[in-house]
Scaffold this motif. Structure first.
Motif, PDB file in Angstrom:
ATOM      1  N   ARG A  20       0.856  -1.189   0.000  1.00 15.94           N
ATOM      2  CA  ARG A  20       0.000   0.000   0.000  1.00 15.94           C
ATOM      3  C   ARG A  20       0.888   1.234   0.000  1.00 15.94           C
ATOM      4  NH1 ARG A  20      -5.047  -0.830  -1.015  1.00 15.94           N
ATOM      5  NH2 ARG A  20      -5.848   0.553   0.560  1.00 15.94           N
ATOM      6  N   ARG A  22       1.070   5.820  -0.461  1.00 13.91           N
ATOM      7  CA  ARG A  22       0.493   7.147  -0.606  1.00 13.91           C
ATOM      8  C   ARG A  22       1.182   7.773  -1.811  1.00 13.91           C
ATOM      9  NH1 ARG A  22       0.945   6.582   5.042  1.00 13.91           N
ATOM     10  NH2 ARG A  22      -1.067   6.806   6.067  1.00 13.91           N
ATOM     11  N   TRP A  24       2.690  11.124  -3.486  1.00 14.43           N
ATOM     12  CA  TRP A  24       3.192  12.461  -3.194  1.00 14.43           C
ATOM     13  C   TRP A  24       3.354  13.246  -4.491  1.00 14.43           C
ATOM     14  CZ3 TRP A  24       3.770  15.847   0.524  1.00 14.43           C
ATOM     15  CH2 TRP A  24       4.656  16.902   0.360  1.00 14.43           C
ATOM     16  N   TRP A  31      -0.006  15.566  -0.648  1.00 15.77           N
ATOM     17  CA  TRP A  31      -0.430  14.190  -0.884  1.00 15.77           C
ATOM     18  C   TRP A  31      -1.711  14.166  -1.701  1.00 15.77           C
ATOM     19  CZ3 TRP A  31       3.042  10.784   0.741  1.00 15.77           C
ATOM     20  CH2 TRP A  31       3.892  11.134   1.785  1.00 15.77           C
ATOM     21  N   ARG A  33      -5.397  12.856  -2.236  1.00 12.25           N
ATOM     22  CA  ARG A  33      -6.477  12.403  -1.346  1.00 12.25           C
ATOM     23  C   ARG A  33      -7.043  11.066  -1.833  1.00 12.25           C
ATOM     24  NH1 ARG A  33      -8.825  16.058   2.185  1.00 12.25           N
ATOM     25  NH2 ARG A  33      -8.077  18.182   1.962  1.00 12.25           N
ATOM     26  N   CYS A  34      -7.896  10.466  -1.011  1.00  9.33           N
ATOM     27  CA  CYS A  34      -8.592   9.233  -1.398  1.00  9.33           C
ATOM     28  C   CYS A  34      -9.296   9.440  -2.726  1.00  9.33           C
ATOM     29  CB  CYS A  34      -9.620   8.854  -0.342  1.00  9.33           C
ATOM     30  SG  CYS A  34      -8.895   8.406   1.230  1.00  9.33           S
ATOM     31  N   MET A  43      -0.850  14.253   5.995  1.00 10.14           N
ATOM     32  CA  MET A  43      -0.660  12.867   5.600  1.00 10.14           C
ATOM     33  C   MET A  43      -1.797  11.971   6.108  1.00 10.14           C
ATOM     34  SD  MET A  43       2.709  10.441   5.666  1.00 10.14           S
ATOM     35  CE  MET A  43       2.833  10.240   7.414  1.00 10.14           C
ATOM     36  N   ALA A  46      -4.397  11.768   3.525  1.00 15.19           N
ATOM     37  CA  ALA A  46      -3.962  11.254   2.226  1.00 15.19           C
ATOM     38  C   ALA A  46      -4.594   9.896   1.951  1.00 15.19           C
ATOM     39  CB  ALA A  46      -2.444  11.118   2.207  1.00 15.19           C
ATOM     40  N   GLY A  47      -4.850   9.646   0.688  1.00 13.76           N
ATOM     41  CA  GLY A  47      -5.371   8.349   0.288  1.00 13.76           C
ATOM     42  C   GLY A  47      -4.295   7.277   0.397  1.00 13.76           C
ATOM     43  N   VAL A  48      -4.717   6.070   0.691  1.00 11.99           N
ATOM     44  CA  VAL A  48      -3.815   4.921   0.706  1.00 11.99           C
ATOM     45  C   VAL A  48      -4.285   4.001  -0.410  1.00 11.99           C
ATOM     46  CG1 VAL A  48      -2.934   2.970   2.032  1.00 11.99           C
ATOM     47  CG2 VAL A  48      -3.375   5.159   3.177  1.00 11.99           C
ATOM     48  N   ALA A  72       2.962   3.077   2.706  1.00 15.92           N
ATOM     49  CA  ALA A  72       1.972   3.498   3.714  1.00 15.92           C
ATOM     50  C   ALA A  72       2.055   2.593   4.924  1.00 15.92           C
ATOM     51  CB  ALA A  72       0.574   3.428   3.117  1.00 15.92           C
TER      52      ALA A  72
END
Length: 72
Positions: A20, A22, A24, A31, A33-34, A43, A46-48, A72
């Motif tokens: 997984r 993130r 950048w 970061w 986003r989802c 952070m 931030a989406g993973v 992540a």
């Protein structure tokens, strides 16, 4: 651990090191986003993403975006 987009293009086999990630944006210093809906400096917001899904989302971006995938 992080890999830049340019490094992954040269060494795609290294993507297997990640589960997984993130995403950048060095261009915006934020970061993703989802669901890749905008950016955040936080952070925790931030989406993973699955590493391969993240790569599909950013592989087309130009080097000016300065994209990195960060574990992540």
């Amino acid at each position: 651990m992080k890999l830049t987009q340019q490094h992954i293009k040269k060494h795609p086999e290294k993507l297997v090191r990640f589960d997984r990630v993130r995403i950048w944006s060095g261009e915006w210093h934020m970061w993703w986003r989802c669901s890749a809906q905008g950016y955040t400096a936080d952070m925790d917001e931030a989406g993973v993403f699955d590493a391969y899904d993240a790569w599909e989302r950013v592989a087309h971006c130009g080097p000016e975006k300065k994209i990195s995938l960060v574990a992540a």
